[in-house]
Design an enzyme around this catalytic site. Structure first.
Site, PDB file in Angstrom:
ATOM      1  N   MET A 176       0.856  -1.201   0.000  1.00 49.46           N
ATOM      2  CA  MET A 176       0.000   0.000   0.000  1.00 49.46           C
ATOM      3  C   MET A 176       0.886   1.242   0.000  1.00 49.46           C
ATOM      4  SD  MET A 176      -3.070  -1.274   0.018  1.00 49.46           S
ATOM      5  CE  MET A 176      -4.166   0.070   0.452  1.00 49.46           C
ATOM      6  N   CYS A 216      14.900  -0.207  -7.323  1.00 49.71           N
ATOM      7  CA  CYS A 216      14.007  -0.276  -6.160  1.00 49.71           C
ATOM      8  C   CYS A 216      13.056  -1.469  -6.291  1.00 49.71           C
ATOM      9  CB  CYS A 216      13.221   1.024  -6.026  1.00 49.71           C
ATOM     10  SG  CYS A 216      12.006   0.995  -4.694  1.00 49.71           S
ATOM     11  N   CYS A 226      11.302   8.118  -6.361  1.00 50.49           N
ATOM     12  CA  CYS A 226      10.580   7.986  -5.091  1.00 50.49           C
ATOM     13  C   CYS A 226      11.199   8.771  -3.940  1.00 50.49           C
ATOM     14  CB  CYS A 226      10.420   6.514  -4.732  1.00 50.49           C
ATOM     15  SG  CYS A 226      11.821   5.475  -5.105  1.00 50.49           S
TER      16      CYS A 226
END
Length: 367
Positions: A13, A103, A200
């Site tokens: 999430m 990542c 990110c």
């Protein structure tokens, strides 16, 4: 329909709409669904750059609404060691890496997958990526997402067929507007949240400001392909091939108003090389050499084959011929010249809708 009620899925999430709807869809399909929020970056200042706490709050609100529990895990140390240090060393060497690919390889489909399976007893993990999975002859293939605009297979080419077999991609079968519509209908907190952009750990802040914290800027000359010095750059690391904005130079004294583009970097001498026009020969490549190869669901190649390639995300597929040079190196020849092929970025190969795998661009081949 198969009984999913005995299968436990841990959904990554992120606090975004895609993972929110993924959790909902899996619950509808009868799985035992649990959310996991990953913190991959520790902020070292109090600025508004990082929205991790807002993202966590959104993820929690969605899980509450869907009636599923949410765990949190901190992977910042793993991220620093396995993604960020590599990112810095590549920039130092004058290349342009793609940390999102690393990542996915090191964090989302390794650290997260292991934690979900070993600590939370998951049968599968799920993410909000726009890709699909297809199982053939005991191997899982990676397919492009149905929504061509959002397809993210480019970022997942380093996954093995075993990792794909343990992963579910519920929104990969859908178009983005459809996903938003579901979120709005359910009145999820993330329904109208805009898609995250950029790397990110940098978020929305200025890339140059961020990078200068970790790597000392080293100014040097901006030189034309004809050898004329026409300006100064603040550091090669701030520039990438094909870049037009942020060079701070106008037309030439001969009067051409064509915009300037970065066409090369001379790392040894700290020189940024520029030319006018987006189709300047110095910007074009007829092929590339790629290394650090990874094939998703096929054996390493032993003979030349035809396929298509992307040398950056959201680029149109380029027909090409791939020839093995040795076990971990290939030569790729495009059917026509391609602009701004950038060392350090990934070349990702496709056969129709199947993502075959890819590698890191070592050098570009020019006429």
């Amino acid at each position: 329909m198969s009984d999913n009620s005995q299968k436990k899925v841990i959904v990554g999430m992120s606090g975004g709409v895609d993972s929110s709807v993924s959790a909902y869809l899996l619950k509808e399909q009868g799985y035992q669904v649990v959310g996991l929020f990953m913190k991959n970056w520790e902020e070292d200042d109090d600025t508004e750059y990082c929205s991790a706490s807002a993202d966590l709050a959104d993820a929690q609100a969605v899980c509450d609404k869907l009636g599923i529990e949410l765990h949190t895990i901190n992977f910042a140390a793993e991220y620093w060691d396995n993604v960020f240090e590599h990112f810095l060393s590549e920039y130092k060497a004058g290349r342009t890496p793609n940390p999102d690919i690393l990542c996915n390889k090191e964090i989302k489909f390794k650290a997260f997958l292991e934690y979900a399976a070993e600590d939370l007893g998951a049968d599968y993990i799920a993410t909000g990526h726009y890709v699909r999975r297809r199982d053939i002859d005991g191997k899982s293939q990676l397919l492009r997402g149905v929504d061509n605009n959002k397809d993210q297979s480019y970022f997942l080419y380093t996954l093995s067929h075993q990792q794909i077999a343990q992963s579910l991609f519920p929104v990969g079968e859908m178009e983005k507007p459809e996903v938003r519509k579901i979120a709005e209908k359910l009145d999820l907190a993330t329904a109208k949240k805009k898609d995250s952009t950029g790397i990110c750990f940098i978020g929305e802040r200025k890339f140059t400001d961020f990078l200068s914290r970790y790597l000392p800027a080293k100014p040097g000359p901006i030189v034309t392909v004809d050898g004329e010095t026409i300006g100064e750059h603040q550091g090669l690391m701030y520039h990438t091939l094909g870049q037009r904005k942020g060079l701070g130079i106008g037309g030439t004294k001969e009067g051409s108003e064509d915009p300037w583009y970065v066409v090369d970097k001379d790392v040894a001498n700290n020189i940024l090389i520029v030319a006018q026009g987006h189709e300047h020969p110095r910007l074009m490549s007829v092929g590339l050499i790629a290394q650090q190869l990874h094939w998703v669901a096929r054996e390493p190649i032993t003979e030349a084959f035809r396929c298509t390639v992307k040398t950056r995300y959201r680029q149109a597929d380029i027909p090409c011929t791939v020839t093995p040079l040795d076990e971990d190196k290939i030569e790729v020849r495009f059917d026509y010249p391609v602009a701004a092929v950038t060392p350090g970025q990934s070349a990702v190969f496709y056969q129709d809708e199947v993502c075959l795998g890819g590698g890191i661009i070592e050098t570009r081949i020019q006429e």
